[in-house]
Design a protein around this motif. Structure first.
Motif, PDB file in Angstrom:
ATOM      1  N   LEU A   1       0.829  -1.222   0.000  1.00  0.00           N
ATOM      2  CA  LEU A   1       0.000   0.000   0.000  1.00  0.00           C
ATOM      3  C   LEU A   1       0.856   1.262   0.000  1.00  0.00           C
ATOM      4  O   LEU A   1       0.341   2.372   0.071  1.00  0.00           O
ATOM      5  CB  LEU A   1      -0.908   0.004   1.237  1.00  0.00           C
ATOM      6  N   LYS A   2       2.166   1.081  -0.061  1.00  0.00           N
ATOM      7  CA  LYS A   2       3.063   2.242   0.007  1.00  0.00           C
ATOM      8  C   LYS A   2       2.728   3.235  -1.100  1.00  0.00           C
ATOM      9  O   LYS A   2       2.537   2.848  -2.258  1.00  0.00           O
ATOM     10  CB  LYS A   2       4.513   1.798  -0.116  1.00  0.00           C
ATOM     11  N   GLY A   3       2.640   4.484  -0.738  1.00  0.00           N
ATOM     12  CA  GLY A   3       2.354   5.530  -1.726  1.00  0.00           C
ATOM     13  C   GLY A   3       0.869   5.696  -2.013  1.00  0.00           C
ATOM     14  O   GLY A   3       0.477   6.651  -2.693  1.00  0.00           O
ATOM     15  N   ALA A   4       0.038   4.791  -1.497  1.00  0.00           N
ATOM     16  CA  ALA A   4      -1.403   4.914  -1.771  1.00  0.00           C
ATOM     17  C   ALA A   4      -1.926   6.209  -1.166  1.00  0.00           C
ATOM     18  O   ALA A   4      -1.579   6.566  -0.031  1.00  0.00           O
ATOM     19  CB  ALA A   4      -2.152   3.715  -1.183  1.00  0.00           C
ATOM     20  N   LYS A   5      -2.765   6.893  -1.941  1.00  0.00           N
ATOM     21  CA  LYS A   5      -3.353   8.151  -1.444  1.00  0.00           C
ATOM     22  C   LYS A   5      -4.595   7.815  -0.638  1.00  0.00           C
ATOM     23  O   LYS A   5      -5.580   7.302  -1.181  1.00  0.00           O
ATOM     24  CB  LYS A   5      -3.742   9.045  -2.620  1.00  0.00           C
ATOM     25  N   VAL A   6      -4.530   8.107   0.643  1.00  0.00           N
ATOM     26  CA  VAL A   6      -5.646   7.789   1.540  1.00  0.00           C
ATOM     27  C   VAL A   6      -6.132   9.090   2.164  1.00  0.00           C
ATOM     28  O   VAL A   6      -5.334   9.873   2.671  1.00  0.00           O
ATOM     29  CB  VAL A   6      -5.169   6.834   2.667  1.00  0.00           C
ATOM     30  N   VAL A   7      -7.424   9.331   2.100  1.00  0.00           N
ATOM     31  CA  VAL A   7      -7.968  10.545   2.713  1.00  0.00           C
ATOM     32  C   VAL A   7      -9.052  10.158   3.717  1.00  0.00           C
ATOM     33  O   VAL A   7      -9.949   9.376   3.400  1.00  0.00           O
ATOM     34  CB  VAL A   7      -8.590  11.501   1.670  1.00  0.00           C
ATOM     35  N   HIS A   8      -8.916  10.676   4.930  1.00  0.00           N
ATOM     36  CA  HIS A   8      -9.976  10.539   5.934  1.00  0.00           C
ATOM     37  C   HIS A   8     -10.730  11.864   5.992  1.00  0.00           C
ATOM     38  O   HIS A   8     -10.115  12.933   5.991  1.00  0.00           O
ATOM     39  CB  HIS A   8      -9.383  10.284   7.323  1.00  0.00           C
ATOM     40  N   VAL A   9     -12.054  11.785   6.077  1.00  0.00           N
ATOM     41  CA  VAL A   9     -12.842  13.012   6.241  1.00  0.00           C
ATOM     42  C   VAL A   9     -13.782  12.823   7.426  1.00  0.00           C
ATOM     43  O   VAL A   9     -14.500  11.817   7.506  1.00  0.00           O
ATOM     44  CB  VAL A   9     -13.690  13.320   4.988  1.00  0.00           C
ATOM     45  N   ASN A  10     -13.771  13.790   8.343  1.00  0.00           N
ATOM     46  CA  ASN A  10     -14.763  13.785   9.422  1.00  0.00           C
ATOM     47  C   ASN A  10     -15.209  15.220   9.659  1.00  0.00           C
ATOM     48  O   ASN A  10     -14.938  16.105   8.836  1.00  0.00           O
ATOM     49  CB  ASN A  10     -14.203  13.126  10.690  1.00  0.00           C
ATOM     50  N   SER A  11     -15.889  15.450  10.780  1.00  0.00           N
ATOM     51  CA  SER A  11     -16.521  16.770  10.915  1.00  0.00           C
ATOM     52  C   SER A  11     -15.933  17.632  12.020  1.00  0.00           C
ATOM     53  O   SER A  11     -16.407  18.731  12.240  1.00  0.00           O
ATOM     54  CB  SER A  11     -18.022  16.604  11.150  1.00  0.00           C
ATOM     55  N   THR A  12     -14.928  17.154  12.712  1.00  0.00           N
ATOM     56  CA  THR A  12     -14.290  18.030  13.701  1.00  0.00           C
ATOM     57  C   THR A  12     -12.851  17.591  13.940  1.00  0.00           C
ATOM     58  O   THR A  12     -12.547  16.399  13.923  1.00  0.00           O
ATOM     59  CB  THR A  12     -15.058  18.057  15.045  1.00  0.00           C
ATOM     60  N   ARG A  13     -11.998  18.579  14.159  1.00  0.00           N
ATOM     61  CA  ARG A  13     -10.591  18.268  14.405  1.00  0.00           C
ATOM     62  C   ARG A  13     -10.375  17.950  15.882  1.00  0.00           C
ATOM     63  O   ARG A  13      -9.398  17.341  16.258  1.00  0.00           O
ATOM     64  CB  ARG A  13      -9.749  19.478  13.959  1.00  0.00           C
ATOM     65  N   SER A  14     -11.308  18.387  16.729  1.00  0.00           N
ATOM     66  CA  SER A  14     -11.125  18.093  18.157  1.00  0.00           C
ATOM     67  C   SER A  14     -12.473  17.899  18.821  1.00  0.00           C
ATOM     68  O   SER A  14     -13.476  18.471  18.404  1.00  0.00           O
ATOM     69  CB  SER A  14     -10.381  19.236  18.839  1.00  0.00           C
ATOM     70  N   GLY A  15     -12.473  17.084  19.837  1.00  0.00           N
ATOM     71  CA  GLY A  15     -13.716  16.792  20.544  1.00  0.00           C
ATOM     72  C   GLY A  15     -14.306  15.507  19.993  1.00  0.00           C
ATOM     73  O   GLY A  15     -14.534  15.370  18.801  1.00  0.00           O
ATOM     74  N   GLY A  16     -14.463  14.550  20.892  1.00  0.00           N
ATOM     75  CA  GLY A  16     -15.081  13.290  20.470  1.00  0.00           C
ATOM     76  C   GLY A  16     -14.054  12.260  20.038  1.00  0.00           C
ATOM     77  O   GLY A  16     -12.892  12.563  19.759  1.00  0.00           O
ATOM     78  N   GLY A  17     -14.534  11.031  20.000  1.00  0.00           N
ATOM     79  CA  GLY A  17     -13.644   9.893  19.789  1.00  0.00           C
ATOM     80  C   GLY A  17     -13.056   9.802  18.391  1.00  0.00           C
ATOM     81  O   GLY A  17     -11.922   9.341  18.219  1.00  0.00           O
ATOM     82  N   VAL A  18     -13.790  10.239  17.385  1.00  0.00           N
ATOM     83  CA  VAL A  18     -13.291  10.080  16.014  1.00  0.00           C
ATOM     84  C   VAL A  18     -12.036  10.929  15.817  1.00  0.00           C
ATOM     85  O   VAL A  18     -11.014  10.466  15.283  1.00  0.00           O
ATOM     86  CB  VAL A  18     -14.384  10.473  14.989  1.00  0.00           C
ATOM     87  N   ALA A  19     -12.116  12.181  16.267  1.00  0.00           N
ATOM     88  CA  ALA A  19     -10.947  13.064  16.153  1.00  0.00           C
ATOM     89  C   ALA A  19      -9.780  12.485  16.954  1.00  0.00           C
ATOM     90  O   ALA A  19      -8.627  12.499  16.496  1.00  0.00           O
ATOM     91  CB  ALA A  19     -11.298  14.458  16.659  1.00  0.00           C
ATOM     92  N   GLU A  20     -10.096  11.971  18.105  1.00  0.00           N
ATOM     93  CA  GLU A  20      -9.069  11.392  18.977  1.00  0.00           C
ATOM     94  C   GLU A  20      -8.292  10.291  18.221  1.00  0.00           C
ATOM     95  O   GLU A  20      -7.065  10.246  18.241  1.00  0.00           O
ATOM     96  CB  GLU A  20      -9.794  10.807  20.200  1.00  0.00           C
ATOM     97  N   ILE A  21      -9.022   9.460  17.527  1.00  0.00           N
ATOM     98  CA  ILE A  21      -8.375   8.349  16.814  1.00  0.00           C
ATOM     99  C   ILE A  21      -7.598   8.861  15.603  1.00  0.00           C
ATOM    100  O   ILE A  21      -6.454   8.460  15.356  1.00  0.00           O
ATOM    101  CB  ILE A  21      -9.434   7.318  16.368  1.00  0.00           C
ATOM    102  N   LEU A  22      -8.209   9.769  14.845  1.00  0.00           N
ATOM    103  CA  LEU A  22      -7.555  10.218  13.609  1.00  0.00           C
ATOM    104  C   LEU A  22      -6.252  10.953  13.893  1.00  0.00           C
ATOM    105  O   LEU A  22      -5.313  10.884  13.103  1.00  0.00           O
ATOM    106  CB  LEU A  22      -8.512  11.090  12.791  1.00  0.00           C
ATOM    107  N   HIS A  23      -6.193  11.638  15.021  1.00  0.00           N
ATOM    108  CA  HIS A  23      -4.952  12.342  15.368  1.00  0.00           C
ATOM    109  C   HIS A  23      -3.759  11.394  15.365  1.00  0.00           C
ATOM    110  O   HIS A  23      -2.630  11.815  15.139  1.00  0.00           O
ATOM    111  CB  HIS A  23      -5.074  12.987  16.754  1.00  0.00           C
ATOM    112  N   LYS A  24      -3.988  10.123  15.643  1.00  0.00           N
ATOM    113  CA  LYS A  24      -2.859   9.202  15.701  1.00  0.00           C
ATOM    114  C   LYS A  24      -2.811   8.247  14.525  1.00  0.00           C
ATOM    115  O   LYS A  24      -1.738   7.906  14.024  1.00  0.00           O
ATOM    116  CB  LYS A  24      -2.930   8.418  17.022  1.00  0.00           C
TER     117      LYS A  24
END
Ligand code: UDP
Length: 413
Positions: free
Chosen positions: A27-50
């Motif tokens: 998968l090296k070089g594969a373009k992967v984009v995550h999209v969510n609705s907040t950079r901070s607050g809540g579990g999704v942002a918490e996970i994406l930060h890492k």
């Protein structure tokens, strides 16, 4: 960052890390984009930060984009969120319009990136409409639903379903969360990062400083719930449970710590309701924390005897796993992902009412040796099941599975 993997090896094992490298190789070089609705607050942002930096470290070209929108849009998406968790809400025409308008604006801004990507992870309902707005997409699109869709308010699900039906796959945290959809569904529970400020070991002095800062008496037992101020987290139920126990254990202290997420317009009203309900009790500490309070939350969890997560609905309560990692038994609502996280009678208790929570709080505070044994089991359970390395492995496996060039044979090794 290059040393991150080595650090994980010390916690999760060298074989786990080498397996990750092996999985990531094609998968090296594969373009992967995550999209969510907040950079901070809540579990999704918490996970994406890492998760995103780790994907980068493994050689993927991963990035994270956040939706923009006006108040009307986030009011609408909060309705969607509540409705999908079963709360009977009604969408007005104006809500639908703001949803469509914000989706179109975000698509304008992100289209080139998303259409070019090899894999797009769309997190939760807020950005779901982007798929149809990117007609020239060339990659695989995954709808990653973090919430419990088991009993949605039907009109809300009818509104959302057409937006997600066209994805190549969806990911839910638990089998019971899913709804019938015309594509493969994968089950990947979330995880915590043991190396983040939220979870790493803290010096005793820092924990003591947090107690002093918030006026918590180290000599008296403390119970804590960390959560956004949201009706489904049931902070009022926590206060009710505390009051029931307080009759028997007058020295008990309670912390209700939360903050607001930029995509949650209802937090302020809920916080006010919590403050009103707590009243003048000096042993209830209602803390409205800024979004970067990770070490402070870490300290609060560590200084508590028991951590509560008395949710009425919960996708996967990261706070539950965070507390368990710190060897704290968790008394959690008998709902959603908490059923997967809290092994009843072993790593904590699952409860359905304030009375049930009160009973378990009293029991654990009266049996400190049992409390400690449960805490130890809780940490072992997290190490085995809910560390970030496991989730990353499953995402990489999923990407490999989707990248099968139409073949029925999928090589994952
Ligand atoms: N959290 C935080 N500050 C707060 C409240 C919560 O940093 O004031 C963190 C919490 O430690 C956890 C995440 O936000 O990592 C919440 O995730 P969870 O899955 O428990 O709930 P969600 O908010 O996503 O429903």
């Amino acid at each position: 960052m290059a040393n991150l993997m080595a650090e994980y090896a010390t916690i999760a094992g060298a074989d786990v890390v080498s397996h990750l490298r092996q999985l990531a190789e094609p998968l090296k070089g594969a373009k992967v984009v995550h999209v969510n609705s907040t950079r901070s607050g809540g579990g999704v942002a918490e996970i994406l930060h890492k998760l995103v930096p780790l994907m980068v470290e493994l050689g993927l070209d991963a990035r994270w984009e956040v939706l923009t929108g006006n108040d009307a849009f986030f009011r609408c998406t909060k309705h969607l969120h509540n409705g999908l968790q079963g709360y009977p809400v009604a969408l007005e025409d104006a809500d639908r319009q703001s949803f469509h308008a914000a989706s179109a604006e975000n698509a304008e801004r992100l289209r080139a990136l998303l259409e070019e990507a090899d894999v797009v992870f769309i997190h939760d309902p807020q950005p779901a409409a982007l798929l149809d707005l990117c007609p020239n997409r060339r990659g695989r699109w995954i709808w990653r639903c973090h919430i419990d869709l088991s009993h949605p308010h039907r009109p809300i699900w009818r509104f959302l379903r057409p937006f997600v039906a066209g994805y190549d796959a969806s990911v839910f945290s638990l089998a019971s969360f899913a709804q019938p959809l015309p594509h493969p569904q994968y089950l990947i529970p979330p995880s915590i990062d043991p190396l983040s400020d939220k979870n790493l070991e803290l010096p005793e002095a820092e924990i003591a400083a947090a107690r002093t800062r918030f006026g918590i008496d180290p000599e008296r037992p403390l119970i804590t719930q960390i959560s956004r101020f949201d009706r489904f987290k049931d902070p009022l139920g926590v206060i009710a449970a505390y009051r029931l126990v307080k009759r028997f254990l007058p020295n008990l202290q309670l912390v209700l710590a939360g903050g607001s997420a930029s995509d949650d317009p209802e937090g302020a009203a809920m916080l006010q309701e919590v403050r009103d309900t707590a009243g003048a009790d000096p042993d209830i500490h209602v803390l409205d924390l800024p979004p970067d309070s990770h070490r402070c939350i870490n300290a609060l969890q560590r200084t508590s005897r028991i951590v509560l997560q008395k949710s009425l609905r919960e996708g996967f309560g990261l706070t539950v796993t965070e507390a368990m990692w710190k060897q704290r038994p968790v008394i959690g609502g008998d709902t959603g992902g908490i059923r997967l996280q809290v092994v009843n009678y072993h790593t904590g208790f699952r409860v359905s009412t304030p009375e049930g929570a009160a009973l378990r709080i009293r029991y654990l505070l009266h049996h400190p040796e049992l409390l400690e044994a449960m805490g130890a089991k809780a940490q072992a359970y997290v190490r085995e099941n809910f560390l970030l390395t496991r989730q990353l492995r499953e995402y990489l496996t999923l990407m490999r599975a989707l990248d099968n060039h139409g073949s029925d044979r999928i090589e994952l090794g």
